[in-house]
Design a protein around this motif. Structure first.
Motif, PDB file in Angstrom:
ATOM      1  N   THR A   1       6.039  -1.652   0.993  1.00 26.21           N
ATOM      2  CA  THR A   1       7.501  -1.792   0.845  1.00 26.21           C
ATOM      3  C   THR A   1       8.208  -0.442   0.974  1.00 26.21           C
ATOM      4  O   THR A   1       9.365  -0.390   1.365  1.00 26.21           O
ATOM      5  N   ASP A   2       7.540   0.644   0.596  1.00 28.41           N
ATOM      6  CA  ASP A   2       8.189   1.945   0.414  1.00 28.41           C
ATOM      7  C   ASP A   2       9.377   1.825  -0.541  1.00 28.41           C
ATOM      8  O   ASP A   2      10.292   2.634  -0.498  1.00 28.41           O
ATOM      9  N   GLY A   3       9.383   0.816  -1.386  1.00 27.60           N
ATOM     10  CA  GLY A   3      10.429   0.706  -2.389  1.00 27.60           C
ATOM     11  C   GLY A   3      10.444   1.937  -3.278  1.00 27.60           C
ATOM     12  O   GLY A   3       9.393   2.523  -3.527  1.00 27.60           O
ATOM     13  N   PRO A   4      11.581   2.398  -3.762  1.00 29.03           N
ATOM     14  CA  PRO A   4      12.907   1.816  -3.539  1.00 29.03           C
ATOM     15  C   PRO A   4      13.636   2.345  -2.296  1.00 29.03           C
ATOM     16  O   PRO A   4      14.844   2.226  -2.222  1.00 29.03           O
ATOM     17  N   PHE A   5      12.922   2.884  -1.318  1.00 30.35           N
ATOM     18  CA  PHE A   5      13.596   3.459  -0.147  1.00 30.35           C
ATOM     19  C   PHE A   5      13.901   2.454   0.950  1.00 30.35           C
ATOM     20  O   PHE A   5      14.336   2.823   2.025  1.00 30.35           O
ATOM     21  N   THR A   6      13.591   1.196   0.720  1.00 31.74           N
ATOM     22  CA  THR A   6      13.895   0.194   1.743  1.00 31.74           C
ATOM     23  C   THR A   6      14.954  -0.737   1.187  1.00 31.74           C
ATOM     24  O   THR A   6      15.015  -0.981  -0.010  1.00 31.74           O
TER      25      THR A   6
ATOM     26  N   PHE B   1       0.794  -1.229   0.000  1.00 35.03           N
ATOM     27  CA  PHE B   1       0.000   0.000   0.000  1.00 35.03           C
ATOM     28  C   PHE B   1       0.832   1.288   0.000  1.00 35.03           C
ATOM     29  O   PHE B   1       0.287   2.373   0.156  1.00 35.03           O
ATOM     30  N   HIS B   2       2.139   1.157  -0.188  1.00 33.79           N
ATOM     31  CA  HIS B   2       2.943   2.374  -0.355  1.00 33.79           C
ATOM     32  C   HIS B   2       4.263   2.005  -1.027  1.00 33.79           C
ATOM     33  O   HIS B   2       5.152   1.432  -0.398  1.00 33.79           O
ATOM     34  N   CYS B   3       4.381   2.332  -2.276  1.00 36.98           N
ATOM     35  CA  CYS B   3       5.681   2.209  -2.933  1.00 36.98           C
ATOM     36  C   CYS B   3       5.752   3.241  -4.042  1.00 36.98           C
ATOM     37  O   CYS B   3       4.761   3.906  -4.346  1.00 36.98           O
ATOM     38  N   HIS B   4       6.955   3.403  -4.573  1.00 36.33           N
ATOM     39  CA  HIS B   4       7.211   4.432  -5.585  1.00 36.33           C
ATOM     40  C   HIS B   4       7.674   3.733  -6.863  1.00 36.33           C
ATOM     41  O   HIS B   4       8.861   3.701  -7.160  1.00 36.33           O
ATOM     42  N   LEU B   5       6.742   3.182  -7.602  1.00 37.67           N
ATOM     43  CA  LEU B   5       7.152   2.426  -8.798  1.00 37.67           C
ATOM     44  C   LEU B   5       7.808   3.333  -9.842  1.00 37.67           C
ATOM     45  O   LEU B   5       8.632   2.878 -10.620  1.00 37.67           O
TER      46      LEU B   5
ATOM     47  N   LEU C   1      -1.490   5.607   7.617  1.00 36.97           N
ATOM     48  CA  LEU C   1      -0.212   6.151   8.065  1.00 36.97           C
ATOM     49  C   LEU C   1       0.877   5.206   7.592  1.00 36.97           C
ATOM     50  O   LEU C   1       0.912   4.035   7.952  1.00 36.97           O
ATOM     51  N   HIS C   2       1.760   5.756   6.772  1.00 35.56           N
ATOM     52  CA  HIS C   2       2.809   4.932   6.183  1.00 35.56           C
ATOM     53  C   HIS C   2       4.059   5.030   7.060  1.00 35.56           C
ATOM     54  O   HIS C   2       4.421   6.112   7.507  1.00 35.56           O
ATOM     55  N   TRP C   3       4.683   3.903   7.358  1.00 35.97           N
ATOM     56  CA  TRP C   3       5.923   3.838   8.149  1.00 35.97           C
ATOM     57  C   TRP C   3       5.808   4.694   9.418  1.00 35.97           C
ATOM     58  O   TRP C   3       6.665   5.520   9.723  1.00 35.97           O
TER      59      TRP C   3
ATOM     60  N   GLY D   1      -1.286  10.583  -2.232  1.00 36.21           N
ATOM     61  CA  GLY D   1      -0.060  10.253  -1.520  1.00 36.21           C
ATOM     62  C   GLY D   1       1.129  10.338  -2.475  1.00 36.21           C
ATOM     63  O   GLY D   1       0.946  10.284  -3.685  1.00 36.21           O
ATOM     64  N   GLU D   2       2.242  10.608  -2.052  1.00 38.58           N
ATOM     65  CA  GLU D   2       2.614  10.698  -0.660  1.00 38.58           C
ATOM     66  C   GLU D   2       2.492  12.139  -0.215  1.00 38.58           C
ATOM     67  O   GLU D   2       3.017  13.042  -0.855  1.00 38.58           O
ATOM     68  N   VAL D   3       1.764  12.318   0.879  1.00 40.82           N
ATOM     69  CA  VAL D   3       1.608  13.645   1.477  1.00 40.82           C
ATOM     70  C   VAL D   3       1.895  13.512   2.975  1.00 40.82           C
ATOM     71  O   VAL D   3       2.029  12.405   3.478  1.00 40.82           O
TER      72      VAL D   3
HETATM   73 ZN   LIG Z   1       7.404   6.836   0.406  1.00 40.35          ZN
END
Ligand SMILES: [Zn+2]
Length: 251
Positions: free
Chosen positions: A203-208, A12-16, A155-157, A91-93
């Motif tokens: 995942t919050d990819g690619p930040f993880t 539910f949160h990634c940056h493809l 709420l992400h991370w 998002g992301e906000v």
């Molecule tokens: Zn993010």
């Protein structure tokens, strides 16, 4: 059969769009049937994300204005507002009071409050919200600008305190949990304290770091497996829980 019944996993949160091959990253998620919310950091990136996501069954594009970019891009709020009617997902906000971004914190608060008010007015939006080192301010702003029933927040991370997590849950917020959170002792205590019916994976990819060394987008399974272990659930049980939670969130 609905999408939520046929999706195998949820991110539910990634940056493809931050992967070298954006289209291939989307295709991979589609092939693997991962219900994916791909967030954007600037509204200018949204149309292309939406165009690609609209061709899929499992990928949704969210309209963002990342708090870490507000210092340079606050002016893009008007573009963000123009696109808002075209999407259910935002998002992301959010806000970031970390040292690197604190100089723009006042401006971030103005932008985030406006975003929440616009969402409250539009109704029915689902937001993926960043809240680094400022959970209280984020929750206060949501409380003030987007009352319960006017929109839904994931709420992400989330790294606030246990009482802040409880308050967020009472406000109706969901929490998207990534693998890095499950490796961190403090976050584990927080995740354990959350109502299970409010939990999603991300995942919050690619930040993880589980993105490193792979060609495709980050794998959400480590987050799912970590949650299963934490809650002493089997794989099927945790997948059913998360898919139920997603269904409830999407209404
Ligand atoms: Zn993010």
């Amino acid at each position: 059969m609905t999408i939520r019944q046929t999706a195998r996993l949820v991110d539910f949160h990634c940056h493809l769009d931050l992967y070298p091959d954006h289209a291939a990253a989307i295709q991979q998620r589609e092939r693997e049937r991962v219900f994916t919310l791909t967030v954007t950091t600037t509204p200018r990136a949204f149309p292309r994300n939406k165009e690609l996501a609209d061709r899929t069954k499992y990928v949704r594009a969210a309209l963002g204005l990342h708090p870490q970019l507000v210092a340079d891009r606050a002016k893009e709020l008007s573009i963000w507002k123009d696109y808002l009617p075209s999407t259910r997902y935002v998002g992301e906000v959010g806000l970031d009071a970390g040292r690197r971004f604190y100089s723009s914190f006042d401006e971030q608060k103005v932008v985030f409050a406006e975003i929440l008010s616009a969402c409250a007015e539009a109704r029915g939006k689902i937001l993926s919200v960043h809240s680094v080192r400022c959970a209280k301010v984020v929750l206060d702003t949501i409380d003030a600008r987007m009352p319960v029933g006017r929109g839904r927040v994931v709420l992400h991370w989330f790294t606030g305190s246990l009482p802040e997590a409880r308050r967020a849950a009472e406000m109706g917020c969901y929490f998207s949990i990534n693998a890095a959170m499950i490796r961190n002792e403090r976050s584990v205590a927080l995740v354990r304290s959350l109502p299970k019916e409010r939990i999603l994976t991300e995942t919050d990819g690619p930040f993880t770091d589980n993105a490193v060394g792979h060609d495709g987008p980050a794998d959400v399974r480590p987050a799912r497996d970590g949650l299963a272990k934490l809650f002493q659930m089997g794989a099927e049980e945790i997948d059913a829980l998360i898919s139920d939670n997603l269904r409830e969130l999407l209404g």
